[in-house]
Motif scaffolding. Structure first.
Motif, mmCIF file in Angstrom:
data_model
loop_
_atom_site.group_PDB
_atom_site.id
_atom_site.type_symbol
_atom_site.label_atom_id
_atom_site.label_comp_id
_atom_site.label_asym_id
_atom_site.label_seq_id
_atom_site.Cartn_x
_atom_site.Cartn_y
_atom_site.Cartn_z
ATOM 1 N N THR A 42 -9.527 77.822 54.315
ATOM 2 C CA THR A 42 -9.916 76.672 53.497
ATOM 3 C C THR A 42 -8.963 76.530 52.315
ATOM 4 N N THR A 67 -15.522 70.784 54.888
ATOM 5 C CA THR A 67 -16.237 72.060 54.914
ATOM 6 C C THR A 67 -17.724 71.764 54.858
ATOM 7 N N SER A 348 -17.450 72.857 61.538
ATOM 8 C CA SER A 348 -17.891 73.024 60.149
ATOM 9 C C SER A 348 -16.742 73.178 59.163
ATOM 10 N N THR A 349 -15.566 73.590 59.629
ATOM 11 C CA THR A 349 -14.430 73.791 58.728
ATOM 12 C C THR A 349 -13.169 73.320 59.422
#
Length: 657
Positions: A42, A67, A348-349
């Protein structure tokens, strides 16, 4: 049921027919970046990425790091603990909202029953249930099958229909060609096998094209399938296949089939990442051989090689779908539930990049894409290229001309928009002939529209639309609200919401109710899509109209006069109230079937209040007046009427000292 969210399935072309192409002016790519341990990376910025098309660097026009906050999207209404017992009460669903549309993950699930063996049915169901069970209330899901037009119908947050589809899913895969011939002494299934493969390709293509209107997030397509040997990968294997006309036979490179190319083109246009998951895991065809051994002559070495080849081709078809779309192949694992966990992690990311090609795309031209990250020790996963979609754009939803262009845009999309937060609840209040009248409560977040304008005027366009099972739009209604609030009213509005209450008549069947609002003088607009199932039975438990004396101060420009018999206060979508408030609760009830009663139950099971109902003259409904004097925290309002026992979560907040 017809699939309302999908374009019509493309007509099946012959394998040598030309494909329809469209111009590509913007290319969007979702990118996964993992470290050496396989964990998502991230915090990257746009200048950390390089995008190359055909080896030429491209300018990134938009960059969105996504995210998803795991378990961090608490909905603004209380949640009750589960009820145990033989006949637990029905819990009233929470109001629909678009509060978390920007954080929503988008999933499509194709239940490829035509390519799942019946013996692997329960494994496939378990994987599908795993996906649905781990979705959060904000996530959107579309489910389709390959053998029929069964579908959830919409990208939806209501996962109950998807669960029913999964529970009735049954594999229908044909035996491999060689084993079929050994068992039945014939090999006349070529046309049927091609038909099954074409249906799978149609579903993949249709779902991908439906997703292309959505931008700014990863779009994940989970394909529960054992694969088809007709789409046998992008290797240099040559396969003999019957033509779509079912007469002659042709030699075709397995990676150059028109059907597969159209699927990949549609997936590229939709920026869809495909995750094929094989319920058969790592098993080899030996288990299938047990079915045919001893029935006919033993399987020869050559026949066994053919069986292994067909199994390999089926897996390669699915693997290549993953590789070429930026997804992950889950074909070679005996842990399908773990595969679903990987699907959720990747959704999700991730990062979403977009660029604009400098020159127009030629017909049937393929362009490669390479994504690089200026950081050592990371692994990048993204699709490898694109071509124009092999199908025309989806025709727009036909919306009544009574709605303005702005409302049509908000009401005709695949997904709702969150530029203006809105909460919506629909409650049935009357039955007239076949139709049911629904009270539709709409509350627009006052923190967005309650900021005083320079001229002191608040003007909002609001629209309502319904879409039935056949994809036909109806009930298109527009209202223009113009208010001149006083200083005190601006203060109240900013601390609460702007409420309106509509009445909509619906025939029996499954509908999607769409509500939109657009603030004049600004670009702020939002929409909510709510699913409603209207049964033929005139008596059905579906909810209550709840009004709060405290929230009666919420500005309410209009209430449909047809609803005046059912409520003396404006109903609300709220589920949280201050201690000392008084609720007015209206519920449908047939007085000939006995009395109705209600009680407010504390979390420990104790009753904080219990009281009788008051009949509403001229209606088949009763009213309860519920004081919130003693209960605090999350309680349950349990109402028993002729339609059964239902419970409503009620949050009660004590004022601060």
């Amino acid at each position: 049921m017809p699939n309302l969210a999908l374009p019509d399935a493309p007509q099946r072309p012959s394998l040598d027919s030309p494909a329809f192409t469209v111009n590509v002016t913007r290319v969007e790519v979702s990118v996964l970046v993992h470290d050496s341990d396989g964990k998502p990376v991230t915090g990257l910025r746009a200048d950390d990425f390089e995008v190359l098309e055909e080896g030429v660097a491209q300018t990134v026009r938009s960059f969105i790091p996504f995210t998803h906050p795991a378990k961090g999207l608490a909905l603004p209404e209380p949640t009750l603990p589960p009820v145990t017992g033989a006949s637990p009460p029905i819990t009233i669903p929470s109001p629909a909202s678009n509060y978390f549309a920007a954080e929503s993950r988008v999933f499509a699930l194709i239940l490829d029953d035509l390519h799942v063996d019946v013996r692997r049915t329960e494994v496939a169901r378990a994987a599908a249930r795993r996906l649905v069970s781990q979705l959060e209330p904000s996530d959107l899901l579309l489910v389709v099958t390959t053998s029929s037009t069964d579908s959830t119908g919409f990208f939806t947050r209501d996962h109950r229909y998807a669960t029913r589809m999964i529970d009735t899913f049954t594999g229908r895969r044909l035996l491999d060609k060689t084993m079929y011939a050994k068992r039945y002494r014939d090999n006349h299934t070529d046309n049927e096998r091609l038909d099954h493969y074409q249906r799978l390709c149609e579903r993949l293509q249709s779902v991908s094209l439906a997703l292309r209107e959505i931008s700014g997030r990863r779009k994940t397509l989970v394909l529960l399938s054992e694969g088809s040997s007709y789409g046998a990968g992008m290797s240099d294997m040559e396969v003999r296949i019957p033509s779509a006309r079912g007469t002659d036979r042709v030699n075709a490179g397995s990676g150059s089939l028109r059907l597969m190319n159209d699927v990949l083109a549609a997936a590229a246009v939709g920026n869809v990442a495909i995750y094929p998951l094989n319920p058969n895991g790592l098993d080899v065809p030996d288990a299938d051989l047990i079915q045919v051994s001893g029935l006919q002559a033993p399987v020869s070495a050559g026949e066994y090689s053919d069986i292994l080849l067909e199994a390999r081709q089926s897996r390669e078809m699915a693997r290549d779908l993953a590789t070429l779309t930026g997804g992950v192949s889950l074909m070679d694992t005996n842990d399908p539930l773990g595969g679903i966990d990987r699907v959720l992690q990747d959704a999700s990311t991730h990062y979403v990049l977009a660029y604009e090609p400098e020159r127009a795309l030629k017909a049937n031209e393929y362009r490669s894409i390479e994504i690089r990250v200026k950081r050592k020790g990371v692994r990048v996963l993204a699709r490898r290229g694109y071509r124009a979609a092999g199908a025309p754009p989806t025709p727009p939803l036909k919306i009544p001309g009574s709605l303005t262009a702005g409302l049509r845009r908000l009401l005709s999309g695949v997904l709702p928009e969150d530029g203006l937060p809105i909460g919506v609840e629909a409650v049935p209040v009357a039955k007239t002939g076949r139709n049911t009248t629904m009270a539709v409560i709409v509350e627009i977040d006052g923190t967005r529209v309650g900021q005083r304008t320079s001229d002191g005027i608040l003007e909002l366009e609001q629209g309502v639309l319904t879409v039935n099972e056949s994809g036909k739009a109806a009930n298109g209604t527009r209202r223009l609200v113009t208010l001149r609030p006083t200083a005190g009213q601006w203060t109240v509005l900013a601390a609460s919401s702007l409420r309106s209450v509509w009445a909509v008549d619906l025939a029996p069947g499954r509908h999607q109710l769409r509500v939109a609002a657009l603030q004049s003088g600004s670009s702020r607009g939002g929409s909510v899509y709510l699913e409603i199932v209207v049964p033929k039975d005139p008596y059905w438990p579906t909810g209550f109209l709840v009004a709060s004396r405290f929230l009666s101060i919420v500005p309410t420009p209009f209430i449909d006069p047809r609803l005046s018999r059912w409520t003396d206060l404006a109903p609300t979508t709220a589920r949280v109230f201050p201690k000392g408030d008084v609720l007015s609760v209206t519920a449908p009830h047939d007085p000939e079937k006995g009395p109705a009663h209600a009680r407010l139950v504390l979390p420990d099971g104790r009753t904080a209040w219990e009281g009788p109902s008051q009949p509403l003259e001229g209606t088949n409904a009763v009213r309860f007046v519920v004081p919130l004097d003693e209960a605090v925290n999350v309680s349950a309002l349990v109402v028993t009427t002729s339609h059964g026992t239902q419970r409503l979560p009620v949050g009660i907040i004590a004022p601060e000292n």
